[in-house]
Design a protein around this motif. Structure first.
Motif, mmCIF file in Angstrom:
data_model
loop_
_atom_site.group_PDB
_atom_site.id
_atom_site.type_symbol
_atom_site.label_atom_id
_atom_site.label_comp_id
_atom_site.label_asym_id
_atom_site.label_seq_id
_atom_site.Cartn_x
_atom_site.Cartn_y
_atom_site.Cartn_z
ATOM 1 N N THR A 312 65.655 -6.244 10.351
ATOM 2 C CA THR A 312 64.383 -6.493 11.009
ATOM 3 C C THR A 312 63.327 -5.501 10.564
ATOM 4 O O THR A 312 62.151 -5.818 10.457
ATOM 5 C CB THR A 312 64.554 -6.415 12.531
ATOM 6 O OG1 THR A 312 65.572 -7.341 12.893
ATOM 7 C CG2 THR A 312 63.286 -6.776 13.254
ATOM 8 N N ALA A 313 63.754 -4.246 10.319
ATOM 9 C CA ALA A 313 62.793 -3.231 9.891
ATOM 10 C C ALA A 313 62.176 -3.614 8.554
ATOM 11 O O ALA A 313 60.979 -3.445 8.334
ATOM 12 C CB ALA A 313 63.482 -1.879 9.793
ATOM 13 N N ASP A 323 61.041 -11.628 3.020
ATOM 14 C CA ASP A 323 62.345 -10.977 2.963
ATOM 15 C C ASP A 323 63.404 -12.002 2.555
ATOM 16 O O ASP A 323 63.578 -13.028 3.217
ATOM 17 C CB ASP A 323 62.695 -10.379 4.331
ATOM 18 C CG ASP A 323 63.949 -9.508 4.265
ATOM 19 O OD1 ASP A 323 65.033 -10.078 4.058
ATOM 20 O OD2 ASP A 323 63.822 -8.277 4.418
ATOM 21 N N PRO A 324 64.152 -11.767 1.472
ATOM 22 C CA PRO A 324 65.129 -12.768 0.993
ATOM 23 C C PRO A 324 66.240 -13.044 2.004
ATOM 24 O O PRO A 324 66.761 -14.164 2.056
ATOM 25 C CB PRO A 324 65.687 -12.143 -0.289
ATOM 26 C CG PRO A 324 65.364 -10.685 -0.204
ATOM 27 C CD PRO A 324 64.089 -10.608 0.573
ATOM 28 N N LEU A 329 68.670 -16.896 5.706
ATOM 29 C CA LEU A 329 69.103 -17.256 7.054
ATOM 30 C C LEU A 329 68.483 -18.579 7.491
ATOM 31 O O LEU A 329 69.178 -19.464 8.012
ATOM 32 C CB LEU A 329 68.735 -16.141 8.033
ATOM 33 C CG LEU A 329 68.991 -16.419 9.517
ATOM 34 C CD1 LEU A 329 70.456 -16.762 9.756
ATOM 35 C CD2 LEU A 329 68.567 -15.214 10.352
ATOM 36 N N LEU A 330 67.186 -18.750 7.260
ATOM 37 C CA LEU A 330 66.523 -19.991 7.649
ATOM 38 C C LEU A 330 67.035 -21.180 6.848
ATOM 39 O O LEU A 330 67.178 -22.281 7.368
ATOM 40 C CB LEU A 330 65.004 -19.847 7.483
ATOM 41 C CG LEU A 330 64.292 -19.012 8.552
ATOM 42 C CD1 LEU A 330 62.849 -18.769 8.153
ATOM 43 C CD2 LEU A 330 64.363 -19.701 9.912
ATOM 44 N N GLN A 331 67.337 -20.935 5.587
ATOM 45 C CA GLN A 331 67.853 -22.019 4.740
ATOM 46 C C GLN A 331 69.231 -22.455 5.229
ATOM 47 O O GLN A 331 69.535 -23.652 5.308
ATOM 48 C CB GLN A 331 67.927 -21.559 3.289
ATOM 49 C CG GLN A 331 68.381 -22.661 2.327
ATOM 50 C CD GLN A 331 68.381 -22.190 0.887
ATOM 51 O OE1 GLN A 331 68.243 -21.002 0.609
ATOM 52 N NE2 GLN A 331 68.537 -23.111 -0.038
ATOM 53 N N SER A 356 69.762 -9.302 15.440
ATOM 54 C CA SER A 356 68.427 -8.701 15.365
ATOM 55 C C SER A 356 67.446 -9.605 14.630
ATOM 56 O O SER A 356 66.302 -9.779 15.048
ATOM 57 C CB SER A 356 68.501 -7.343 14.656
ATOM 58 O OG SER A 356 69.280 -6.440 15.389
ATOM 59 N N MET A 357 67.899 -10.197 13.529
ATOM 60 C CA MET A 357 67.035 -11.074 12.760
ATOM 61 C C MET A 357 66.664 -12.321 13.567
ATOM 62 O O MET A 357 65.509 -12.752 13.575
ATOM 63 C CB MET A 357 67.719 -11.455 11.452
ATOM 64 C CG MET A 357 67.937 -10.285 10.497
ATOM 65 S SD MET A 357 69.055 -10.678 9.125
ATOM 66 C CE MET A 357 68.042 -11.829 8.190
#
Length: 381
Positions: A312-313, A323-324, A329-331, A356-357
């Motif tokens: 997250t940072a 951010d890859p 994660l979304l993919q 966290s993400m």
């Protein structure tokens, strides 16, 4: 230091007799959060510890540690440590904050705005009906209902939240693998599937009278406010309410008949300054500002998190859209709900990192958390 070795050191420290959460936290601060350094230091200076602690550190019970690790390997089980970015910040300000929590279910729910509903184990039918009505409304209003899995008011509150297809948090006074009272075994399983079970005690820890005040401080600490529905003058719910007040949280009490012994505890709370409430709307309206403040605090906390602790940072520093790991994660997530363990397997990232993400993506309105510890990407993202 690999994850298994780190978990083992945590379990050794948590099971060290006489150390306690305060002692462990102090040593973690001195060791810059490195649990291996804490355990090494404890062993070097074991001569100043209790003889039982010395014996444990010299020769930990490997069978017990192995059983703990086996429990943690099960799906949706986790040791949530105070050094992790998604450890509930609302617990940091309570007396004797826990050093770690054994969690079964959706850990991210511990970061959502919660309201505790507690009361008598021997509650009346009217009391349990009130608990169900308050819990159902507050759950549907966006608050996570938190209680202690006890008989009576606690069980009624958990049941109502689940019946409304909403999650609920149960903080228990045994190890996470045990159910007390036994009659709530099926309820406990449903909470784990649709919400989260939380314990400060390692697996295998049986119920003891002194465990429940310790459990109550966590119930009060996690929650923005505590609502008491029926309580006798010696009720443990009054301990939860007192702790909530001492922690600066809201305390609510439902009044009752002057002839009902289970109303006397609530009347005492009202005389001592608790808010008299007659409807769940009053509770929700009072807690909305605190819920907003908690959301802002969580966002700031995640942005401040060191890169070693959470992705997250990195997202905050450069924008999560670039951010890859967030893109991956979304993919992987797509628009079909997936459980946290499935996401961990598909992305190769730890549950702590993913929690966290996912929280950051929820705050950004990109991901929705669903009952049972599942997540889905929102349309248009």
């Amino acid at each position: 230091m690999n994850e298994q070795a780190e978990l083992r050191d945590w379990l050794v420290a948590l099971r060290t007799p006489g150390l306690g959460p305060g002692g462990l936290r102090e040593r973690l601060v001195a060791a810059n959060g490195r649990i291996d350094d804490v355990v090494a230091q404890l062993r070097r200076h074991s001569s100043v510890l209790d003889p039982k602690a010395q014996a444990w550190l010299e020769r930990p019970d490997e069978v017990r540690i192995a059983a703990d690790l086996a429990w943690l390997r099960e799906s949706n089980h986790r040791l949530l440590r105070c050094t992790e970015a998604d450890f509930p910040p609302q617990l940091e300000t309570i007396p004797q904050p826990p050093a770690a929590l054994f969690v079964a279910g959706d850990t991210s729910l511990l970061l959502h705005p919660q309201v505790a509903i507690v009361g008598a184990r021997s509650a009346s039918t009217a009391g349990k009906t009130n608990a169900q009505a308050f819990a159902r409304y507050l759950a549907q209003a966006g608050f996570v209902v938190t209680s202690g899995l006890a008989d009576g008011i606690d069980g009624a509150a958990h049941e109502a939240a689940l019946a409304a297809a909403q999650p609920t948090v149960a903080v228990i006074g045994t190890g996470p693998d045990l159910v007390y009272p036994r009659k709530h075994r099926e309820l406990s399983a449903r909470i784990e599937a649709q919400g989260v079970l939380v314990s400060e005690f390692p697996p295998g820890t049986a119920a003891r009278a002194d465990h429940f005040p310790r459990r109550n401080r966590i119930i009060a600490g996690l929650s923005l406010g505590t609502l008491v529905i029926e309580a006798g003058m010696q009720s443990g719910s009054l301990i939860t309410a007192r702790l909530a007040g001492e922690q600066g949280r809201e305390v609510f009490a439902v009044p009752g008949s002057i002839h009902n012994p289970l109303a006397r505890g609530c009347h005492r709370l009202i005389r001592d300054g608790a808010r008299l409430v007659e409807s769940a709307v009053e509770v929700a309206e009072t807690l909305v500002p605190a819920a907003r403040a908690l959301g802002a605090e969580l966002a700031q906390r995640l942005e401040r998190s060191p890169p070693a602790a959470t992705g997250t940072a990195r997202a905050a520093a450069g924008g999560w859209r670039d951010d890859p790991e967030y893109r991956q994660l979304l993919q992987v997530l797509g628009h079909d709900p997936l459980a946290l363990d499935e996401l961990a397997e598909r992305t190769g990232q730890s549950a702590a990192e993913l929690s966290s993400m996912l929280l950051m993506l929820e705050l950004e309105g990109c991901v929705e958390g669903l009952p049972g510890g599942r997540y889905q990407r929102l349309p248009g993202i």
